[in-house]
Scaffold this motif. Structure first.
Motif, PDB file in Angstrom:
ATOM      1  N   THR A 130      33.557  33.246  36.948  1.00 43.69           N
ATOM      2  CA  THR A 130      33.375  33.119  35.502  1.00 43.69           C
ATOM      3  C   THR A 130      34.104  34.226  34.745  1.00 43.69           C
ATOM      4  OG1 THR A 130      31.220  32.070  35.794  1.00 43.69           O
ATOM      5  CG2 THR A 130      31.647  33.087  33.649  1.00 43.69           C
ATOM      6  N   LEU A 131      34.024  35.445  35.255  1.00 43.78           N
ATOM      7  CA  LEU A 131      34.560  36.602  34.527  1.00 43.78           C
ATOM      8  C   LEU A 131      36.032  36.886  34.787  1.00 43.78           C
ATOM      9  CD1 LEU A 131      31.502  38.991  34.871  1.00 43.78           C
ATOM     10  CD2 LEU A 131      32.204  37.671  32.876  1.00 43.78           C
TER      11      LEU A 131
ATOM     12  N   ALA B 229      38.691  38.879  32.407  1.00 42.83           N
ATOM     13  CA  ALA B 229      39.184  40.189  32.845  1.00 42.83           C
ATOM     14  C   ALA B 229      40.710  40.192  32.888  1.00 42.83           C
ATOM     15  CB  ALA B 229      38.608  40.537  34.214  1.00 42.83           C
ATOM     16  N   ALA B 230      41.299  39.128  33.416  1.00 41.53           N
ATOM     17  CA  ALA B 230      42.760  39.031  33.491  1.00 41.53           C
ATOM     18  C   ALA B 230      43.369  39.020  32.091  1.00 41.53           C
ATOM     19  CB  ALA B 230      43.166  37.783  34.273  1.00 41.53           C
ATOM     20  N   ASP B 231      42.708  38.341  31.157  1.00 45.38           N
ATOM     21  CA  ASP B 231      43.190  38.309  29.776  1.00 45.38           C
ATOM     22  C   ASP B 231      43.166  39.699  29.151  1.00 45.38           C
ATOM     23  OD1 ASP B 231      44.021  36.922  27.294  1.00 45.38           O
ATOM     24  OD2 ASP B 231      42.003  37.491  26.598  1.00 45.38           O
ATOM     25  N   LEU B 232      42.073  40.431  29.362  1.00 46.15           N
ATOM     26  CA  LEU B 232      41.986  41.794  28.813  1.00 46.15           C
ATOM     27  C   LEU B 232      43.052  42.710  29.417  1.00 46.15           C
ATOM     28  CD1 LEU B 232      38.122  42.229  28.708  1.00 46.15           C
ATOM     29  CD2 LEU B 232      39.678  42.156  26.744  1.00 46.15           C
ATOM     30  N   VAL B 233      43.277  42.581  30.721  1.00 45.53           N
ATOM     31  CA  VAL B 233      44.302  43.397  31.393  1.00 45.53           C
ATOM     32  C   VAL B 233      45.683  43.056  30.832  1.00 45.53           C
ATOM     33  CG1 VAL B 233      45.448  43.812  33.612  1.00 45.53           C
ATOM     34  CG2 VAL B 233      42.941  43.793  33.473  1.00 45.53           C
TER      35      VAL B 233
ATOM     36  N   ARG C 133      37.216  40.281  56.817  1.00 42.66           N
ATOM     37  CA  ARG C 133      38.554  39.706  56.832  1.00 42.66           C
ATOM     38  C   ARG C 133      39.117  39.402  55.444  1.00 42.66           C
ATOM     39  NH1 ARG C 133      40.020  38.345  61.951  1.00 42.66           N
ATOM     40  NH2 ARG C 133      41.526  36.788  61.301  1.00 42.66           N
ATOM     41  N   GLN C 134      38.233  39.126  54.470  1.00 39.69           N
ATOM     42  CA  GLN C 134      38.751  38.764  53.153  1.00 39.69           C
ATOM     43  C   GLN C 134      37.692  38.977  52.085  1.00 39.69           C
ATOM     44  OE1 GLN C 134      39.903  34.688  53.302  1.00 39.69           O
ATOM     45  NE2 GLN C 134      37.831  33.900  53.332  1.00 39.69           N
ATOM     46  N   VAL C 135      38.076  38.690  50.863  1.00 37.03           N
ATOM     47  CA  VAL C 135      37.209  38.839  49.703  1.00 37.03           C
ATOM     48  C   VAL C 135      37.142  37.488  49.009  1.00 37.03           C
ATOM     49  CG1 VAL C 135      37.010  39.965  47.460  1.00 37.03           C
ATOM     50  CG2 VAL C 135      37.860  41.256  49.403  1.00 37.03           C
ATOM     51  N   GLU C 136      35.950  37.082  48.638  1.00 38.84           N
ATOM     52  CA  GLU C 136      35.749  35.834  47.910  1.00 38.84           C
ATOM     53  C   GLU C 136      35.028  36.135  46.606  1.00 38.84           C
ATOM     54  OE1 GLU C 136      36.767  32.751  48.703  1.00 38.84           O
ATOM     55  OE2 GLU C 136      37.681  33.452  50.563  1.00 38.84           O
ATOM     56  N   LEU C 137      35.358  35.404  45.568  1.00 29.37           N
ATOM     57  CA  LEU C 137      34.683  35.570  44.285  1.00 29.37           C
ATOM     58  C   LEU C 137      33.277  34.971  44.336  1.00 29.37           C
ATOM     59  CD1 LEU C 137      37.609  34.566  41.933  1.00 29.37           C
ATOM     60  CD2 LEU C 137      36.526  36.808  42.023  1.00 29.37           C
ATOM     61  N   THR C 138      32.345  35.662  43.707  1.00 26.91           N
ATOM     62  CA  THR C 138      31.026  35.087  43.493  1.00 26.91           C
ATOM     63  C   THR C 138      31.122  34.155  42.287  1.00 26.91           C
ATOM     64  OG1 THR C 138      30.355  36.822  41.965  1.00 26.91           O
ATOM     65  CG2 THR C 138      29.895  37.205  44.317  1.00 26.91           C
ATOM     66  N   GLU C 139      30.026  33.484  41.968  1.00 31.60           N
ATOM     67  CA  GLU C 139      30.010  32.628  40.781  1.00 31.60           C
ATOM     68  C   GLU C 139      30.303  33.464  39.534  1.00 31.60           C
ATOM     69  OE1 GLU C 139      30.106  29.266  38.679  1.00 31.60           O
ATOM     70  OE2 GLU C 139      29.807  29.327  40.842  1.00 31.60           O
ATOM     71  N   ALA C 140      29.681  34.633  39.446  1.00 32.87           N
ATOM     72  CA  ALA C 140      29.940  35.523  38.305  1.00 32.87           C
ATOM     73  C   ALA C 140      31.399  35.965  38.292  1.00 32.87           C
ATOM     74  CB  ALA C 140      29.017  36.735  38.356  1.00 32.87           C
ATOM     75  N   GLY C 141      31.953  36.246  39.472  1.00 35.15           N
ATOM     76  CA  GLY C 141      33.353  36.648  39.567  1.00 35.15           C
ATOM     77  C   GLY C 141      34.285  35.558  39.078  1.00 35.15           C
TER      78      GLY C 141
ATOM     79  N   ALA D 110      27.124  41.090  41.247  1.00 33.55           N
ATOM     80  CA  ALA D 110      28.228  41.134  42.208  1.00 33.55           C
ATOM     81  C   ALA D 110      29.341  40.211  41.727  1.00 33.55           C
ATOM     82  CB  ALA D 110      27.756  40.706  43.589  1.00 33.55           C
ATOM     83  N   LEU D 111      30.554  40.683  41.845  1.00 40.00           N
ATOM     84  CA  LEU D 111      31.723  39.886  41.474  1.00 40.00           C
ATOM     85  C   LEU D 111      32.433  39.333  42.696  1.00 40.00           C
ATOM     86  CD1 LEU D 111      33.116  42.296  38.742  1.00 40.00           C
ATOM     87  CD2 LEU D 111      31.807  40.188  38.377  1.00 40.00           C
ATOM     88  N   LEU D 112      32.258  40.017  43.821  1.00 38.44           N
ATOM     89  CA  LEU D 112      32.976  39.669  45.039  1.00 38.44           C
ATOM     90  C   LEU D 112      32.039  39.639  46.233  1.00 38.44           C
ATOM     91  CD1 LEU D 112      35.942  42.145  44.490  1.00 38.44           C
ATOM     92  CD2 LEU D 112      36.030  39.679  44.132  1.00 38.44           C
ATOM     93  N   HIS D 113      32.247  38.677  47.124  1.00 38.74           N
ATOM     94  CA  HIS D 113      31.625  38.674  48.445  1.00 38.74           C
ATOM     95  C   HIS D 113      32.629  39.356  49.356  1.00 38.74           C
ATOM     96  CE1 HIS D 113      28.239  36.077  47.645  1.00 38.74           C
ATOM     97  NE2 HIS D 113      29.030  35.146  47.126  1.00 38.74           N
TER      98      HIS D 113
END
Length: 107
Positions: free
Chosen positions: A64-65, A69-73, A54-62, A47-50
């Protein structure tokens, strides 16, 4: 799987902390963005997101990655810009000196 589109969706949602606003950033419908992120999570096996109502939070893996991911984009966007410049550089138009074309049509 179109990895780039999935990464774009993940980055947009993570930065906006919302699937709705992330979808707006992607220019895609919210259900499509949600499916892309879910497919990326399945492919990565984590999982990347919780998600909450009401909102979205990054998981630990999210967390880290996300920078990767932003760099590749960003690199893919730069690659597209370079390709567009190469296409534009290969196209030239020459207009010979002479009378105004409107004057020739009127004659």
């Amino acid at each position: 799987m179109d990895l780039l589109r999935h990464l774009e969706a993940f980055v947009a949602v993570a930065e906006a902390r919302s699937f709705t606003r992330g979808a707006d950033l992607c220019g895609a419908p919210q259900p499509v963005v949600s499916r892309r992120v879910a497919a990326l999570e399945r492919d990565l096996g984590t999982a990347l997101l919780h998600r909450t109502s009401r909102q979205v939070e990054l998981t630990e893996a999210g967390r880290t990655l996300l920078p990767h991911a932003a760099d590749l984009v960003a690199r893919a966007g730069h690659f597209r810009e370079l390709a567009a410049a190469a296409r534009a550089a290969g196209v030239s138009a020459g207009i010979p000196a002479g009378p105004d074309p409107r004057a020739l049509v009127a004659a």
